[in-house]
Design a protein around this motif. Structure first.
Motif, PDB file in Angstrom:
ATOM      1  N   ARG B 171       5.220  55.200 100.463  1.00 27.17           N
ATOM      2  CA  ARG B 171       5.512  55.392  99.054  1.00 27.17           C
ATOM      3  C   ARG B 171       6.845  54.799  98.635  1.00 27.17           C
ATOM      4  O   ARG B 171       7.057  54.524  97.454  1.00 27.17           O
ATOM      5  CB  ARG B 171       5.519  56.885  98.725  1.00 27.17           C
ATOM      6  N   GLU B 283      -5.324  54.832 102.053  1.00 25.17           N
ATOM      7  CA  GLU B 283      -4.090  55.404 102.590  1.00 25.17           C
ATOM      8  C   GLU B 283      -3.782  54.809 103.962  1.00 25.17           C
ATOM      9  O   GLU B 283      -2.627  54.551 104.299  1.00 25.17           O
ATOM     10  CB  GLU B 283      -4.212  56.927 102.676  1.00 25.17           C
ATOM     11  N   TRP B 288      -0.068  55.149 103.493  1.00 23.43           N
ATOM     12  CA  TRP B 288       0.285  56.082 102.418  1.00 23.43           C
ATOM     13  C   TRP B 288       0.260  57.502 102.977  1.00 23.43           C
ATOM     14  O   TRP B 288      -0.732  57.913 103.566  1.00 23.43           O
ATOM     15  CB  TRP B 288      -0.753  55.944 101.297  1.00 23.43           C
TER      16      TRP B 288
END
Lengths: 319, 340
Positions: B171, B283, B288
């Motif tokens: 992120r 992800e 992520w």
């Protein structure tokens, strides 16, 4: 004084199965304050004609020729901006199935306000007051509360009253009523037609009443135009049309109309059905169903005879 | 608004059985999975006695009903057990990771909606035109390509070839400071903290994965918008609106689009729930730190508690989502409000 004139209008739909020539050489005129009935079977082109006049034809429709003049302005060549200003303000339309002809998720008062805001140059507050006024004018009880109602909360007759309020909000000079009472019960039908008649008289508004109900047209119209398969076959003042029809189709049509003293079983159906409007058609589209057909009917273009000054008939062998 | 409130309450009550079923099924399913967590955590060199020791410590030597009861007891206290891999309470892990997944999904969905609805409307107003055809191509491509492939492709083009995007490493890059957690959404938190640089860094990290999810969801939304608009545009009340000379924008937006939105909202709910799951792959591709990757890691380790916690969280979110769709329905369509 002519308000609307349709001159030699031809319209076709391009479909995958071929070109449907839905209107051919339609000529009609309408004076200010006059009520004209357009009658004919389903598929005869009544609604197509009214949509073409309003300029809301299906995208597949192509105007093949002719003109539609409203107070001298040719609606077929006028810029879209002028037409938008005309629709809803100078000419308006009410439809059959009023319950689905109104936006189902917008309060009816708001729908009337939309038209007023667009054409009448009112503020929002003024439009709201005027919308309630219009609902009162079409004799809707408790208009203040009804303005906030949705179409699904009202009966069919109430919805048609709302449609009329919406159409007449800007005091148009012409109202086209396309089968306005179809699907309503008989008492409601009469009430709706009385309402249209009264409001038209009050403001000297011209009305085109489109119906397949000859009896209704006889009661409410000054003149009647009979359509068959995209042709106007006869136009005459109402009394003349019923007492002395000159087109064989008109006579047949009158004979099919229920009236007192005649049993339903004695009504004569019209033989045959509307011709397929794709491909080649004879000059007279009624020829295949007509008992008076002879060689003259297939030769040369369909004549338009003025049997009396205001009585026109499109037939080679009129009665 | 008491009517809406009653509706919400009733829907919540009717969702209880499904949530209960999810609790039972996930419990049974995780126990039925192959793999022995005790052996896994004792390590490859452990003696059988050591494995038994671990099994006892984990409570896995007890009967299934006993385990289930203690699981229910934990749930009642708002606990979801402890993850053996992270050593943290599952609840804390999920609460820490959920915002990452939600931020990603919402960003992808927002992207999809802003593209799909105008695209669908444009395609419906001009059927057969070039815009209609290109909408179809975009839609077909969007659903045909699996998300992990789109994701890798985007990384290859925008990070490796062009160098426009930052490395797909979570992120925030290492040099950015994490803003104090308020909502858990980095974009919002960084704005709240007034840290513009962090906001830009977070947005840059979010761009590619959100685009990946967005590309995938444009297709169903645009197609539904187009089909629904086509139906509404040919309806009687739109004809009335045109016959009233209303402006093109009023006819298109106030009359047509608002009516056409109902099936689009349904689709939106379905796409959203699907994205929550499809997230797992995205992800992984973008490292992520969301709940999808958390659940996968736990599953591989036969770590029951996080898997159960993940599925339960998803189930609760589905319920909430469906409720939201119902409420939206009521706002758009007055007829729904009356029936409820």
């Amino acid at each position: 004084m002519t308000l609307l004139s349709v001159e030699n209008l031809s319209l076709a739909f391009r479909t995958r199965a071929g070109t449907v020539r839905a209107l051919e050489g339609v000529t009609l005129d309408l004076a200010k304050g006059e009520t004209l009935g357009i009658v004919g079977e389903s598929g005869s082109g009544k609604s197509v004609l009214s949509f073409a006049i309003m300029g809301i034809s299906d995208p597949a429709a192509r105007i093949a020729g002719g003109a539609v003049r409203f107070e001298g302005l040719d609606l077929l060549t006028a810029p879209a901006r002028d037409l938008d200003a005309l629709r809803g303000a100078e000419m308006a339309m009410i439809f059959q199935n009023p319950r689905v002809a109104l936006n189902p998720i917008r309060p009816v008062g708001k729908q009337i306000e939309d038209v007023l805001l667009r054409h009448a140059g009112l503020t929002r507050a003024e439009a709201r007051v005027k919308a309630v006024e219009m609902l009162a004018r079409v004799r809707i009880p408790d208009p203040e509360r009804r303005a906030k109602a949705y179409p699904f909360e009202m009966s069919g007759g109430m919805c048609q009253r709302v449609m009329i309020a919406l159409a007449l909000a800007c005091a148009p000079k012409l109202l086209i009523a396309d089968e306005p009472t179809t699907g309503l019960d008989v008492t409601t039908q009469a009430a709706i037609m009385d309402l249209v008649g009264d409001l038209a008289r009050e403001s000297r508004m011209a009305v085109i009443l489109i119906t397949h109900d000859l009896g209704l047209a006889a009661e409410r119209c000054d003149r009647i135009a009979v359509m068959h398969a995209g042709h106007v076959v006869e136009v005459a003042p109402t009394a003349d049309l019923f007492t002395a029809p000159r087109h064989p189709y008109t006579r047949r049509l009158i004979a099919t109309t229920p009236r007192p003293g005649v049993a339903l079983a004695d009504l004569e159906p019209i033989p045959g059905s509307l011709p397929d409007l794709r491909g080649d058609l004879p000059p007279c589209r009624y020829a295949a169903r007509c008992e008076r057909v002879d060689a003259a009917c297939g030769a040369g273009p369909l004549p338009r005879l003025a049997v009396r000054p205001n009585h026109l008939v499109a037939c080679a062998r009129p009665l | 608004m008491p009517r809406t409130l009653r509706l919400i309450l009733r829907r919540l009550l009717s969702a209880l059985p499904s949530v209960a079923a999810v609790v039972v099924v996930t419990f049974v399913l995780t126990r039925a999975l192959p793999g022995d967590p005790a052996a896994y955590f004792a390590g490859p060199a452990a003696t059988p006695q050591a494995v038994e020791e671990v099994r006892k410590r984990l409570g896995l030597d007890r009967s299934l009903p006993e385990q289930f009861l203690s699981y229910l007891g934990e749930l009642a206290r708002g606990e979801m057990g402890t993850s053996l891999t992270t050593g943290q309470p599952v609840r804390d892990d999920i609460l820490a990771r959920l915002p990452a997944s939600l931020e990603l999904t919402l960003a992808g969905l927002l992207l999809a909606v802003t593209v799909a609805i105008p695209l669908g409307v444009a395609a419906a107003t001009r059927p057969g035109s070039w815009i209609d055809h290109s909408a179809r191509v975009v839609s077909t491509a969007g659903v045909s390509l699996p998300v992990f492939f789109t994701g890798l492709l985007l990384v290859y083009v925008f990070y490796y070839l062009l160098g426009w995007a930052p490395a797909p490493m979570g992120r925030l890059d290492l040099f950015a400071t994490t803003p104090p957690t308020v909502t858990g959404f980095l974009l919002i938190d960084s704005l709240l903290a007034g840290e513009g640089a962090t906001f830009r860094a977070a947005a840059a990290q979010l761009a590619l994965p959100a685009l990946t999810l967005g590309l995938f969801s444009v297709a169903p939304l645009a197609r539904m918008t187009r089909a629904s608009m086509l139906g509404v545009l040919s309806s009687d009340f739109v004809r009335t609106a045109r016959a009233s000379g209303l402006s093109r924008s009023t006819v298109l937006v106030t009359y047509a689009l608002r009516n056409a939105l109902l099936p689009v909202v349904t689709t939106l709910g379905m796409v959203f729930s699907f994205l929550l799951g499809a997230n797992v792959l995205v992800e992984k591709v973008f490292s992520w730190p969301g709940i999808g990757s958390y659940a996968i890691e736990a599953l591989v380790a036969s770590d029951y508690a996080p898997v159960q916690g993940f599925i339960l969280t998803m189930a609760v979110m589905y319920v909430g989502l469906n409720l939201l769709v119902d409420v939206l329905y009521g706002i758009i369509d007055p007829r729904v409000r009356i029936e409820a």
